[in-house]
Design an enzyme around this catalytic site. Structure first.
Site, PDB file in Angstrom:
ATOM      1  N   CYS A   2     -13.342  -0.651 -31.478  1.00 24.25           N
ATOM      2  CA  CYS A   2     -13.787  -0.811 -32.847  1.00 24.25           C
ATOM      3  C   CYS A   2     -13.837  -2.307 -33.161  1.00 24.25           C
ATOM      4  CB  CYS A   2     -12.895  -0.134 -33.874  1.00 24.25           C
ATOM      5  SG  CYS A   2     -12.778   1.630 -33.661  1.00 24.25           S
ATOM      6  N   ARG A  27     -17.658  -3.466 -28.865  1.00 13.24           N
ATOM      7  CA  ARG A  27     -16.335  -2.848 -28.994  1.00 13.24           C
ATOM      8  C   ARG A  27     -16.416  -1.376 -29.374  1.00 13.24           C
ATOM      9  NH1 ARG A  27     -12.595  -7.181 -29.541  1.00 13.24           N
ATOM     10  NH2 ARG A  27     -11.021  -5.686 -30.143  1.00 13.24           N
ATOM     11  N   TRP A  74     -15.476   3.090 -32.387  1.00 12.10           N
ATOM     12  CA  TRP A  74     -15.342   3.853 -31.153  1.00 12.10           C
ATOM     13  C   TRP A  74     -14.316   4.928 -31.493  1.00 12.10           C
ATOM     14  CZ3 TRP A  74     -11.561   5.409 -27.748  1.00 12.10           C
ATOM     15  CH2 TRP A  74     -12.009   5.907 -26.511  1.00 12.10           C
ATOM     16  N   ASN A 100      -8.920  -0.919 -36.853  1.00 10.06           N
ATOM     17  CA  ASN A 100      -9.075  -0.841 -35.397  1.00 10.06           C
ATOM     18  C   ASN A 100      -7.731  -0.403 -34.847  1.00 10.06           C
ATOM     19  OD1 ASN A 100      -9.509  -1.339 -32.662  1.00 10.06           O
ATOM     20  ND2 ASN A 100      -9.156  -3.540 -32.863  1.00 10.06           N
ATOM     21  N   GLY A 101      -7.719   0.576 -33.915  1.00 12.09           N
ATOM     22  CA  GLY A 101      -6.454   0.984 -33.307  1.00 12.09           C
ATOM     23  C   GLY A 101      -6.090   2.400 -33.694  1.00 12.09           C
ATOM     24  N   GLU A 482     -16.224   0.178  -6.983  1.00 12.09           N
ATOM     25  CA  GLU A 482     -16.872  -0.521  -8.094  1.00 12.09           C
ATOM     26  C   GLU A 482     -18.349  -0.119  -8.216  1.00 12.09           C
ATOM     27  OE1 GLU A 482     -16.000  -1.934 -10.616  1.00 12.09           O
ATOM     28  OE2 GLU A 482     -17.673  -3.171 -11.269  1.00 12.09           O
ATOM     29  N   LYS A 486     -19.996   1.686 -11.454  1.00 14.87           N
ATOM     30  CA  LYS A 486     -21.168   1.162 -12.178  1.00 14.87           C
ATOM     31  C   LYS A 486     -22.198   2.269 -12.351  1.00 14.87           C
ATOM     32  CE  LYS A 486     -19.865  -1.659 -13.511  1.00 14.87           C
ATOM     33  NZ  LYS A 486     -18.694  -2.448 -13.526  1.00 14.87           N
ATOM     34  N   GLU A 489     -20.992   5.063 -14.882  1.00 12.62           N
ATOM     35  CA  GLU A 489     -20.819   4.718 -16.293  1.00 12.62           C
ATOM     36  C   GLU A 489     -22.133   4.429 -17.018  1.00 12.62           C
ATOM     37  OE1 GLU A 489     -18.415   1.226 -17.115  1.00 12.62           O
ATOM     38  OE2 GLU A 489     -19.211   0.219 -15.363  1.00 12.62           O
ATOM     39  N   HIS A 505     -11.612  14.346   5.709  1.00 12.95           N
ATOM     40  CA  HIS A 505     -10.469  15.084   5.164  1.00 12.95           C
ATOM     41  C   HIS A 505     -10.830  15.788   3.862  1.00 12.95           C
ATOM     42  CE1 HIS A 505      -8.077  13.335   8.307  1.00 12.95           C
ATOM     43  NE2 HIS A 505      -8.618  12.163   7.999  1.00 12.95           N
ATOM     44  N   LYS A 604     -16.374  -1.845 -24.770  1.00 15.63           N
ATOM     45  CA  LYS A 604     -16.080  -2.976 -23.900  1.00 15.63           C
ATOM     46  C   LYS A 604     -14.585  -3.292 -23.876  1.00 15.63           C
ATOM     47  CE  LYS A 604     -17.486  -6.472 -21.410  1.00 15.63           C
ATOM     48  NZ  LYS A 604     -17.887  -6.071 -20.056  1.00 15.63           N
TER      49      LYS A 604
HETATM   50  C1  F6R Z   1     -16.356  -1.011 -16.295  1.00 17.74           C
HETATM   51  C2  F6R Z   1     -15.490  -1.783 -17.153  1.00 17.74           C
HETATM   52  C3  F6R Z   1     -14.137  -1.268 -17.417  1.00 17.74           C
HETATM   53  C4  F6R Z   1     -13.154  -2.436 -17.600  1.00 17.74           C
HETATM   54  C5  F6R Z   1     -11.784  -1.903 -18.034  1.00 17.74           C
HETATM   55  C6  F6R Z   1     -10.761  -3.015 -18.137  1.00 17.74           C
HETATM   56  O1  F6R Z   1     -17.589  -1.632 -16.126  1.00 17.74           O
HETATM   57  O2  F6R Z   1     -15.878  -2.790 -17.682  1.00 17.74           O
HETATM   58  O3  F6R Z   1     -13.719  -0.410 -16.412  1.00 17.74           O
HETATM   59  O4  F6R Z   1     -13.056  -3.123 -16.404  1.00 17.74           O
HETATM   60  O5  F6R Z   1     -11.913  -1.266 -19.273  1.00 17.74           O
HETATM   61  O6  F6R Z   1     -11.159  -3.972 -19.056  1.00 17.74           O
HETATM   62  P1  F6R Z   1     -10.475  -5.385 -19.099  1.00 17.74           P
HETATM   63  O7  F6R Z   1     -10.855  -6.109 -17.870  1.00 17.74           O
HETATM   64  O8  F6R Z   1     -11.001  -6.033 -20.336  1.00 17.74           O
HETATM   65  O9  F6R Z   1      -9.003  -5.153 -19.158  1.00 17.74           O
END
Ligand code: F6R
Length: 609
Positions: A2, A27, A74, A100-101, A482, A486, A489, A505, A604
């Site tokens: 948020c 956010r 969010w 927020n929170g 990773e 990507k 998501e 396995h 984010k």
């Molecule tokens: C995926 C992504 C998330 C962040 C995770 C941790 O693309 O961005 O998986 O890596 O939420 O975020 P930070 O690095 O801000 O702690």
């Protein structure tokens, strides 16, 4: 999670609030709203969907109020609906609040207020705050906030305004972030600095537990004892980062910014002789040399960077490394202690689980360092030392440039520890230094070559598959994790990522005729083993897309499609091998017509656990 913003000044602020929300939209973007005092209460507008929806709803709303507050959500408690969007109000419509929170004890507070006759208009935890403030209000919103704060449990930041004091905003934070921007005859309050960076660079950070009062011509910070002196600091941040600079999306722009992010993260830390200088690490070389073990805690993409870091630290520095997702680490018996180095990797510096894991380790006496991209973030304030990535602001929700910059940060640490522990010779460190220095140029060459266009073409052909398996070995394993993250998501296609040796396995049962398998098969000591695994999946009808090193013609015989990357030092290959997988995910999502910068359900910055 948020984004919240408040403004008090003399300018009409509707558009200022919206422009701030645009810079906070990373956010959360499931709904948004704002409240502007109108002399008789508030004009409130809320809309489900991203900010474009709110802007459309605002078309007929007068924009002349000179104070106001806004929110981009969010969802945590309560579905994504108009009524659950912020701001929230008390029943009389006199108190407006954005939060927020999470208010963890909201159920009991809600029951208590309902027993007194309060009728709630949303399902959110946040709505208890305006009702509590209205109940406590005796003509001074600051005093009301002071009375209400002890009743709230959880981690939150909120901004409140009373309609009869429209030139005063009050903010309070408990763990979640809140920063103040001080302009000329105007003040801002927001979840993050970019929200007001176009208007002012003079910033005041607030500590957890503090209250802040904003008026047009001044800011007062209070802690439990009373007013405290706080002077604004001028921040050196780049507002251009919030623009797409000609790219179709932030994600694509940020993929292309990786050479610069690596170059800046190296900076002058790496000396010509291979010596590495890490200012702010909070440990002198003698103490660092005595480190017995390294623990790395992180979430998501940052965790994957940590997994790569383990190979570098174990190989170059000969030190045992434990890597764990922070959400698990924080609740296990923590055995870190004095003599251990704990690295919390978090690009935002705000991830609730990572902060909690760092706190647990710090309480046990370990030396805790934040590897983060955001100056002044909570992680930097909670840690004993800091190692900054210098990737610039990342706005695309799918992390790209911060990931490779994090690996670069860990590589620098591995070289440094390697020298201090005599695991690396001077010549060995200098050679690795040359390899690190080569990387920005290597990534730039890749991005300027025909390879990215080839990835786009392959991605378009595979975009309609409903499942992808990713396989790799050694440093290729975290690259697969990773790459698979990507893809899932931003394209919502289910993926599995496995160490290729584990395939037999269980996961091999998933394969059928035509199933796509993405393999990381860059040159290195496990290349032949990966090729054997490729044969096994092809024998079962799978179609193989291999990430491989330019010039390795052997791989072409074993794969249906090859995504070529330039040759890098094998342990550093994750920094280059992830690029085609970022682009692959990107082009699959684009082909499917999805919003890559704002994937559904994500945000984010994850400030709730
Ligand atoms: C995926 C992504 C998330 C962040 C995770 C941790 O693309 O961005 O998986 O890596 O939420 O975020 P930070 O690095 O801000 O702690």
């Amino acid at each position: 999670m948020c984004g919240i913003i408040g403004y008090v000044g003399s300018r009409p602020c509707r558009d200022l609030v919206i422009s701030g929300l645009e810079r906070l939209e990373y956010r959360g973007y499931d709904s948004a709203g704002l409240a502007l005092p109108n002399g008789d209460g508030f004009t409130a507008v809320r809309a489900v969907g991203n900010l474009a929806k709110l802007k459309a709803a605002l078309e007929d709303v007068a924009g002349d109020a000179t104070s106001g507050l806004g929110h981009t959500r969010w969802a945590t408690h309560g579905r994504v609906t108009h009524d659950n969007a912020h701001p929230h109000f008390d029943q009389g419509g006199a108190v407006a609040v954005v939060v927020n929170g999470i208010i963890e004890n909201f159920s009991s507070l809600r029951r208590e207020l309902q027993a007194e006759g309060v009728v709630f208009s949303s399902e959110t935890d946040a709505e208890v705050i305006p009702h509590l403030l209205a109940r406590a209000y005796e003509g001074d919103i600051v005093e009301a906030v002071q009375k209400v704060l002890p009743q709230l449990d959880g981690h939150y930041a909120f901004v409140a305004m009373h309609a009869s004091e429209p030139q005063r905003l009050v903010g309070a934070r408990h763990e979640c972030p809140l920063v103040v921007g001080v302009g000329d005859g105007e003040t801002f309050l927001a979840s993050a600095i970019p929200a007001f960076l176009r208007e002012t660079r003079d910033v005041m950070n607030l500590e957890s537990g503090e209250i802040v009062i904003l008026e047009a011509d001044g800011v007062t910070v209070l802690n439990g004892q009373g007013p405290i002196k706080r002077t604004p600091e001028t921040v050196d941040m780049d507002d251009d980062a919030a623009e797409k600079a000609g790219f179709e999306t932030f994600m694509l722009k940020e993929i292309h910014e990786q050479p610069q992010a690596l170059y800046d993260t190296l900076g002058d830390r790496l000396r010509p002789d291979g010596n590495v200088v890490l200012d702010d690490f909070g440990l002198d070389d003698a103490a660092l040399a005595r480190t017995e073990r390294v623990h790395i805690v992180a979430c998501g993409t940052s965790y994957h960077a940590g997994l790569v870091g383990r190979y570098l630290l174990e190989d170059w520095a000969g030190i045992p490394v434990h890597v764990e997702v922070a959400s698990e680490y924080r609740y296990r018996t923590c055995l870190a202690g004095p003599g251990d180095l704990v690295i919390g990797i978090t690009q935002s510096g705000e991830t609730a689980d990572t902060l909690a894991a760092m706190r647990v380790a710090r309480e046990r006496g370990a030396h805790v360092v934040a590897l983060t991209n955001i100056m002044g973030s909570q992680a930097t304030r909670d840690a004993d030392g800091v190692l900054y990535t210098r990737a610039g602001l990342e706005i695309g929700v799918a992390a790209t440039k911060t990931h490779t910059a994090q690996i670069m940060g860990l590589a620098l640490l591995a070289v440094k520890l390697g020298r201090l522990r005599w695991a690396l010779s001077g010549a060995g460190a200098a050679d690795l230094g040359d390899e690190l220095r080569r990387l920005p140029e290597l990534l730039q060459q890749y991005l300027d070559s025909p390879h990215p266009a080839a990835v786009a073409e392959v991605a378009q052909r595979y975009a309609n598959h409903r499942f992808f398996l990713y396989l790799g070995r050694h440093v290729g394993v975290p690259v697969c994790f990773e790459g698979a993250l990507k893809l899932k998501e931003i394209s919502y296609i289910p993926t599995e990522a496995y160490a290729a040796g584990e395939m037999k396995h269980g996961p091999i049962a998933l394969l059928e005729e035509g199933s796509p398998v993405v393999t990381v098969a860059t040159d290195g000591h496990v290349f032949d083993k990966v090729v054997s695994n490729i044969q096994e999946v092809r024998a079962r009808g799978a179609r193989v897309v291999a990430v491989a090193t330019e010039g390795n013609e052997q791989i072409a015989e074993h794969s249906d499609d090859v995504l070529w990357v330039p040759r890098a030092q094998p342990l550093l290959s994750p920094i280059i091998a992830i690029l085609p997988l970022q682009l692959f995910a990107y082009h699959v999502a684009q082909t499917l017509g999805l919003n890559v910068d704002q994937p559904r359900n994500l945000a984010k910055t994850v400030t709730v656990e």
